[in-house]
Design an enzyme around this catalytic site. Structure first.
Site, PDB file in Angstrom:
ATOM      1  N   ASN A  39       0.843  -1.182   0.000  1.00 13.86           N
ATOM      2  CA  ASN A  39       0.000   0.000   0.000  1.00 13.86           C
ATOM      3  C   ASN A  39       0.886   1.242   0.000  1.00 13.86           C
ATOM      4  O   ASN A  39       1.791   1.363   0.824  1.00 13.86           O
ATOM      5  CB  ASN A  39      -0.913  -0.034   1.233  1.00 13.86           C
ATOM      6  CG  ASN A  39      -1.959   1.032   1.200  1.00 13.86           C
ATOM      7  OD1 ASN A  39      -1.636   2.212   1.208  1.00 13.86           O
ATOM      8  ND2 ASN A  39      -3.218   0.628   1.164  1.00 13.86           N
ATOM      9  N   HIS A  50      -3.480   0.890  -3.619  1.00 16.10           N
ATOM     10  CA  HIS A  50      -3.624  -0.203  -2.666  1.00 16.10           C
ATOM     11  C   HIS A  50      -2.560  -1.248  -2.969  1.00 16.10           C
ATOM     12  O   HIS A  50      -2.000  -1.285  -4.065  1.00 16.10           O
ATOM     13  CB  HIS A  50      -5.009  -0.821  -2.775  1.00 16.10           C
ATOM     14  CG  HIS A  50      -6.113   0.108  -2.375  1.00 16.10           C
ATOM     15  ND1 HIS A  50      -7.382  -0.338  -2.112  1.00 16.10           N
ATOM     16  CD2 HIS A  50      -6.144   1.459  -2.183  1.00 16.10           C
ATOM     17  CE1 HIS A  50      -8.148   0.678  -1.783  1.00 16.10           C
ATOM     18  NE2 HIS A  50      -7.419   1.780  -1.821  1.00 16.10           N
ATOM     19  N   GLU A  52      -2.677  -4.487  -3.592  1.00 21.57           N
ATOM     20  CA  GLU A  52      -2.950  -5.396  -4.704  1.00 21.57           C
ATOM     21  C   GLU A  52      -2.795  -4.684  -6.044  1.00 21.57           C
ATOM     22  O   GLU A  52      -2.258  -5.254  -6.996  1.00 21.57           O
ATOM     23  CB  GLU A  52      -4.370  -5.975  -4.580  1.00 21.57           C
ATOM     24  CG  GLU A  52      -4.588  -6.788  -3.320  1.00 21.57           C
ATOM     25  CD  GLU A  52      -5.003  -5.968  -2.103  1.00 21.57           C
ATOM     26  OE1 GLU A  52      -5.344  -6.596  -1.088  1.00 21.57           O
ATOM     27  OE2 GLU A  52      -4.984  -4.715  -2.147  1.00 21.57           O
ATOM     28  N   CYS A  77     -10.398  -4.993  -0.943  1.00 19.62           N
ATOM     29  CA  CYS A  77     -11.578  -4.129  -0.965  1.00 19.62           C
ATOM     30  C   CYS A  77     -12.288  -4.296  -2.317  1.00 19.62           C
ATOM     31  O   CYS A  77     -11.867  -5.076  -3.165  1.00 19.62           O
ATOM     32  CB  CYS A  77     -11.151  -2.675  -0.765  1.00 19.62           C
ATOM     33  SG  CYS A  77     -10.191  -2.027  -2.156  1.00 19.62           S
ATOM     34  N   CYS A  80      -9.894  -3.524  -5.339  1.00 22.58           N
ATOM     35  CA  CYS A  80      -8.932  -4.597  -5.620  1.00 22.58           C
ATOM     36  C   CYS A  80      -9.641  -5.883  -6.024  1.00 22.58           C
ATOM     37  O   CYS A  80      -9.167  -6.603  -6.901  1.00 22.58           O
ATOM     38  CB  CYS A  80      -8.036  -4.802  -4.404  1.00 22.58           C
ATOM     39  SG  CYS A  80      -7.085  -3.312  -4.016  1.00 22.58           S
TER      40      CYS A  80
END
Length: 97
Positions: A39, A50, A52, A77, A80
Protein backbone atom coordinates in the site's frame (compact mmCIF):
# COMPACT_ATOMS: atom_id res chain seq x y z
CA UNK A 1 3.93 -20.24 7.22
CA UNK A 2 3.49 -20.22 3.45
CA UNK A 3 6.55 -18.64 1.80
CA UNK A 4 4.43 -16.43 -0.46
CA UNK A 5 2.35 -15.09 2.41
CA UNK A 6 5.63 -14.35 4.17
CA UNK A 7 6.68 -12.33 1.12
CA UNK A 8 3.38 -10.41 1.25
CA UNK A 9 4.04 -9.72 4.94
CA UNK A 10 7.53 -8.50 4.03
CA UNK A 11 5.91 -6.07 1.57
CA UNK A 12 3.55 -4.87 4.31
CA UNK A 13 6.52 -4.27 6.60
CA UNK A 14 8.24 -2.32 3.83
CA UNK A 15 5.19 -0.08 3.53
CA UNK A 16 5.12 0.47 7.30
CA UNK A 17 8.83 1.36 7.30
CA UNK A 18 8.06 4.01 4.66
CA UNK A 19 5.43 5.55 6.94
CA UNK A 20 2.55 3.95 5.07
CA UNK A 21 -0.27 1.53 5.75
CA UNK A 22 1.08 -2.02 6.38
CA UNK A 23 -0.63 -4.09 3.68
CA UNK A 24 1.32 -6.22 1.20
CA UNK A 25 0.63 -8.40 -1.81
CA UNK A 26 2.42 -10.76 -4.20
CA UNK A 27 1.33 -12.35 -7.48
CA UNK A 28 2.45 -15.93 -8.16
CA UNK A 29 2.73 -17.95 -11.37
CA UNK A 30 4.24 -21.43 -11.55
CA UNK A 31 5.60 -21.18 -8.01
CA UNK A 32 7.44 -17.90 -8.67
CA UNK A 33 6.72 -14.33 -7.67
CA UNK A 34 5.96 -12.27 -10.78
CA UNK A 35 4.76 -9.16 -8.99
CA UNK A 36 4.91 -7.62 -5.55
CA UNK A 37 3.63 -4.46 -3.98
CA UNK A 38 2.47 -2.69 -0.87
CA UNK A 39 0.00 0.00 0.00
CA UNK A 40 1.43 3.38 -1.08
CA UNK A 41 -1.60 5.61 -0.43
CA UNK A 42 0.23 7.71 2.15
CA UNK A 43 3.65 7.74 0.51
CA UNK A 44 2.36 8.81 -2.92
CA UNK A 45 -0.76 10.66 -1.74
CA UNK A 46 -2.71 8.42 -4.13
CA UNK A 47 -5.97 6.86 -2.97
CA UNK A 48 -5.75 4.21 -5.73
CA UNK A 49 -2.38 2.76 -4.68
CA UNK A 50 -3.62 -0.20 -2.67
CA UNK A 51 -1.23 -3.13 -2.18
CA UNK A 52 -2.95 -5.40 -4.70
CA UNK A 53 -3.09 -2.65 -7.35
CA UNK A 54 0.59 -1.81 -6.74
CA UNK A 55 1.41 -5.51 -7.08
CA UNK A 56 -0.47 -5.84 -10.38
CA UNK A 57 1.17 -2.68 -11.73
CA UNK A 58 4.61 -3.98 -10.76
CA UNK A 59 3.91 -7.36 -12.41
CA UNK A 60 3.64 -5.53 -15.73
CA UNK A 61 1.99 -7.04 -18.76
CA UNK A 62 1.76 -10.75 -18.05
CA UNK A 63 -0.80 -11.79 -20.66
CA UNK A 64 -3.36 -14.08 -19.11
CA UNK A 65 -3.74 -14.13 -15.34
CA UNK A 66 -5.74 -17.38 -15.37
CA UNK A 67 -2.84 -19.39 -13.92
CA UNK A 68 -1.90 -16.96 -11.16
CA UNK A 69 -2.53 -16.68 -7.43
CA UNK A 70 -2.74 -13.36 -5.63
CA UNK A 71 -1.67 -13.21 -1.99
CA UNK A 72 -2.71 -10.31 0.21
CA UNK A 73 -2.22 -9.61 3.89
CA UNK A 74 -5.73 -8.12 4.09
CA UNK A 75 -9.05 -9.00 2.46
CA UNK A 76 -9.15 -7.05 -0.83
CA UNK A 77 -11.58 -4.13 -0.96
CA UNK A 78 -14.09 -3.61 -3.79
CA UNK A 79 -11.47 -1.79 -5.91
CA UNK A 80 -8.93 -4.60 -5.62
CA UNK A 81 -11.58 -7.32 -5.80
CA UNK A 82 -12.78 -5.72 -9.03
CA UNK A 83 -9.25 -5.93 -10.45
CA UNK A 84 -9.14 -9.63 -9.49
CA UNK A 85 -12.40 -10.21 -11.36
CA UNK A 86 -11.38 -8.06 -14.34
CA UNK A 87 -8.08 -9.92 -14.76
CA UNK A 88 -9.66 -13.34 -14.13
CA UNK A 89 -7.29 -14.17 -11.27
CA UNK A 90 -8.72 -17.50 -10.13
CA UNK A 91 -7.40 -17.66 -6.57
CA UNK A 92 -6.76 -15.13 -3.82
CA UNK A 93 -5.13 -16.15 -0.55
CA UNK A 94 -5.69 -13.75 2.33
CA UNK A 95 -3.61 -13.58 5.51
CA UNK A 96 -6.15 -11.65 7.54
CA UNK A 97 -6.82 -13.13 10.96
Amino acid sequence: MDQFMQEAINEARKGLSEGGIPIGSVLIRDGKIIGRGHNRRVQEDNTMKHAEIDCLINAGRVGSYRDTVLYSTLMPCYLCGGAVVQFNIPKVIVGEA
